[in-house]
Write a protein that holds these residues in place. Structure first.
Motif, PDB file in Angstrom:
ATOM      1  N   GLU A   1     -12.394   5.281 -12.944  1.00 45.06           N
ATOM      2  CA  GLU A   1     -11.482   6.350 -12.538  1.00 45.06           C
ATOM      3  C   GLU A   1     -10.068   5.796 -12.404  1.00 45.06           C
ATOM      4  N   ARG A   2      -9.105   6.505 -12.967  1.00 41.30           N
ATOM      5  CA  ARG A   2      -7.708   6.074 -12.826  1.00 41.30           C
ATOM      6  C   ARG A   2      -7.143   6.618 -11.521  1.00 41.30           C
ATOM      7  N   LEU A   3      -6.671   5.713 -10.662  1.00 39.47           N
ATOM      8  CA  LEU A   3      -6.072   6.098  -9.387  1.00 39.47           C
ATOM      9  C   LEU A   3      -4.554   6.038  -9.442  1.00 39.47           C
TER      10      LEU A   3
ATOM     11  N   ALA B   1       8.410   8.569   5.189  1.00 45.80           N
ATOM     12  CA  ALA B   1       9.053   9.881   5.379  1.00 45.80           C
ATOM     13  C   ALA B   1       9.183  10.619   4.055  1.00 45.80           C
ATOM     14  N   VAL B   2       9.536   9.888   2.994  1.00 45.03           N
ATOM     15  CA  VAL B   2       9.657  10.499   1.661  1.00 45.03           C
ATOM     16  C   VAL B   2       8.307  11.057   1.216  1.00 45.03           C
ATOM     17  N   LEU B   3       7.243  10.258   1.392  1.00 47.63           N
ATOM     18  CA  LEU B   3       5.913  10.700   0.967  1.00 47.63           C
ATOM     19  C   LEU B   3       5.469  11.933   1.739  1.00 47.63           C
ATOM     20  N   THR B   4       5.660  11.923   3.054  1.00 45.43           N
ATOM     21  CA  THR B   4       5.229  13.040   3.880  1.00 45.43           C
ATOM     22  C   THR B   4       5.979  14.314   3.518  1.00 45.43           C
ATOM     23  N   ARG B   5       7.288  14.199   3.286  1.00 46.07           N
ATOM     24  CA  ARG B   5       8.050  15.391   2.926  1.00 46.07           C
ATOM     25  C   ARG B   5       7.638  15.916   1.554  1.00 46.07           C
ATOM     26  N   ALA B   6       7.361  15.017   0.617  1.00 41.56           N
ATOM     27  CA  ALA B   6       7.028  15.432  -0.748  1.00 41.56           C
ATOM     28  C   ALA B   6       5.631  16.045  -0.851  1.00 41.56           C
TER      29      ALA B   6
ATOM     30  N   VAL C   1       0.838  -1.199   0.000  1.00 36.47           N
ATOM     31  CA  VAL C   1       0.000   0.000   0.000  1.00 36.47           C
ATOM     32  C   VAL C   1       0.873   1.248   0.000  1.00 36.47           C
ATOM     33  N   MET C   2       1.930   1.225   0.797  1.00 28.71           N
ATOM     34  CA  MET C   2       2.845   2.367   0.864  1.00 28.71           C
ATOM     35  C   MET C   2       3.452   2.657  -0.506  1.00 28.71           C
ATOM     36  N   ALA C   3       3.863   1.617  -1.204  1.00 32.91           N
ATOM     37  CA  ALA C   3       4.441   1.797  -2.537  1.00 32.91           C
ATOM     38  C   ALA C   3       3.412   2.338  -3.518  1.00 32.91           C
ATOM     39  N   THR C   4       2.153   1.943  -3.340  1.00 35.09           N
ATOM     40  CA  THR C   4       1.091   2.477  -4.194  1.00 35.09           C
ATOM     41  C   THR C   4       0.962   3.979  -4.014  1.00 35.09           C
ATOM     42  N   LEU C   5       1.054   4.446  -2.776  1.00 34.60           N
ATOM     43  CA  LEU C   5       0.977   5.886  -2.503  1.00 34.60           C
ATOM     44  C   LEU C   5       2.171   6.624  -3.101  1.00 34.60           C
ATOM     45  N   ILE C   6       3.347   6.005  -3.039  1.00 38.86           N
ATOM     46  CA  ILE C   6       4.522   6.603  -3.691  1.00 38.86           C
ATOM     47  C   ILE C   6       4.263   6.725  -5.191  1.00 38.86           C
ATOM     48  N   GLY C   7       3.678   5.696  -5.787  1.00 40.66           N
ATOM     49  CA  GLY C   7       3.369   5.736  -7.209  1.00 40.66           C
ATOM     50  C   GLY C   7       2.406   6.856  -7.566  1.00 40.66           C
ATOM     51  N   ILE C   8       1.390   7.050  -6.726  1.00 40.22           N
ATOM     52  CA  ILE C   8       0.440   8.142  -6.970  1.00 40.22           C
ATOM     53  C   ILE C   8       1.148   9.488  -6.894  1.00 40.22           C
ATOM     54  N   ALA C   9       2.035   9.635  -5.915  1.00 38.62           N
ATOM     55  CA  ALA C   9       2.778  10.895  -5.777  1.00 38.62           C
ATOM     56  C   ALA C   9       3.691  11.136  -6.983  1.00 38.62           C
ATOM     57  N   VAL C  10       4.280  10.071  -7.513  1.00 44.34           N
ATOM     58  CA  VAL C  10       5.086  10.203  -8.732  1.00 44.34           C
ATOM     59  C   VAL C  10       4.196  10.593  -9.906  1.00 44.34           C
ATOM     60  N   ASP C  11       3.044   9.933 -10.025  1.00 44.59           N
ATOM     61  CA  ASP C  11       2.108  10.255 -11.102  1.00 44.59           C
ATOM     62  C   ASP C  11       1.685  11.720 -11.054  1.00 44.59           C
ATOM     63  N   ARG C  12       1.511  12.250  -9.864  1.00 48.29           N
ATOM     64  CA  ARG C  12       1.049  13.633  -9.694  1.00 48.29           C
ATOM     65  C   ARG C  12       2.180  14.656  -9.772  1.00 48.29           C
TER      66      ARG C  12
END
Length: 345
Positions: free
Chosen positions: A254-256, A188-193, A91-102
């Motif tokens: 919807e694309r997530l 930590a990476v996700l929160t900072r980004a 799940v954490m990696a999925t959130l990183i992927g969304i942040a990269v996509d955005r």
């Protein structure tokens, strides 16, 4: 979740006995609710879970076998919530992927020194140069779970700083080493980004669109969600994550998550040395099920989301390990490999 060898196939005698019991009209189990013509599949799964009579699978609380969005088998209490353990990593990696996509994270080739600049001065030079891709694939050289078991941070210590200050286990890119501390760095990476906690970001970007409304997620002493464990989900919610990946990152039209991220996350970037799950992607294990390509989110004590695209199949297992270790998730990957996939194929 350390890698173990392939679990033995269920005894043919037990499987045959269970099938014959169904054929003569005996009930396999009052907890089993096979859908449609699923009685044979149900009997095979039940025979596997009984195994050798040791009770190693007794902590299973829910099993779902979903084919093409239809429940072919449901067992236990799929709406009950429990610790997902290392399924949290996927799940954490999925959130990183969304942040990269955005565009909130520039890409997986950014280094830890760039992504966590406040810690750069105290990081060993190899870790400072390690990339996000290497953290995702457990090849960054970050101290493994066996190291941290002997050198746990104090309750008031900064967990991220602690993980980064440890001597690297190997040079970045050198080899696979399973590291929950490395997964915590992703939080930590996700929160900072993004400027948001992993839980807050997940609620908006992932959980709410999937209809996941009640998850809890433990945090470290600094208030960051644990990147490698601590998420509590129901089997139904785990299934929603598996179906999202099976659909290439879309849900309800919807694309997530981008299809590109899904593809990279679920292909083998590195060998793990394991028999049942020999490859690793972006916090997802990679293997096969009855010869079909498969990928797996797996957690301590028997937590599993396995996706087999060729069969349009998602299998979920949730186990209660509050008062005991349960069985390793490789057991349930073996169940998909030797019981479920062959029955459907």
């Amino acid at each position: 979740m350390p890698v173990r060898s392939r679990t033995r196939r269920p005894s043919p005698v037990l499987v045959l006995a269970a099938v014959l019991a169904v054929l003569v009209g005996c009930s396999a189990s009052t907890a089993v609710r096979p859908v449609g013509a699923g009685a044979d599949l149900a009997s095979r799964i039940e025979a596997f879970l009984r195994g050798d009579g040791t009770g190693r699978h007794d902590r299973v609380r829910a099993v779902i076998v979903d084919v093409g969005g239809q429940r072919r088998f449901v067992r236990g209490e799929p709406a009950s919530r429990g610790a997902a353990r290392s399924v949290t990593k996927s799940v954490m990696a999925t959130l990183i992927g969304i942040a990269v996509d955005r565009g909130q994270i520039r890409g997986v080739d950014q280094t830890l020194g760039e992504l966590l600049p406040e810690h750069a001065a105290t990081m060993p030079a190899p870790l400072r140069a390690a990339t996000l891709r290497q953290v995702l694939t457990m090849t960054a050289g970050i101290a493994g779970d066996d190291t941290l078991a002997a050198r746990r941070p104090a309750s008031s210590e900064d967990w991220v700083a602690h993980a980064l200050a440890l001597t690297p286990r190997s040079p970045p890119g050198d080899r696979f080493a399973y590291s929950t501390a490395g997964s915590h760095l992703l939080s930590a990476v996700l929160t900072r980004a993004t400027g948001r906690s992993a839980l807050d970001y997940a609620r908006e970007a992932l959980f709410a669109p999937l209809g996941i409304t009640g998850p809890t997620w433990d945090a470290d002493p600094q208030g960051r969600q644990k990147g490698g464990t601590g998420l509590a989900l129901t089997a139904e919610e785990m299934l929603a994550i598996g179906r999202l990946y099976l659909a290439g990152g879309t849900h309800g039209g919807e694309r997530l998550v981008s299809a590109g991220w899904i593809g990279e996350a679920t292909r083998a970037h590195v060998a793990t040395g394991g028999a049942q799950l020999p490859g690793y992607g972006y916090q997802w294990w990679v293997g096969t099920a009855d010869g079909h390509p498969a990928f797996v989110a797996a957690g301590f004590g028997g937590q599993l989301i396995e996706v087999v695209p060729d069969l349009d199949l998602v299998v979920v297992v949730r186990s209660d390990v509050t008062h005991g270790p349960g069985a390793p998730p490789q057991d349930y990957a073996a169940m998909v490999d030797t019981v479920i996939a062959p029955a459907l194929g």
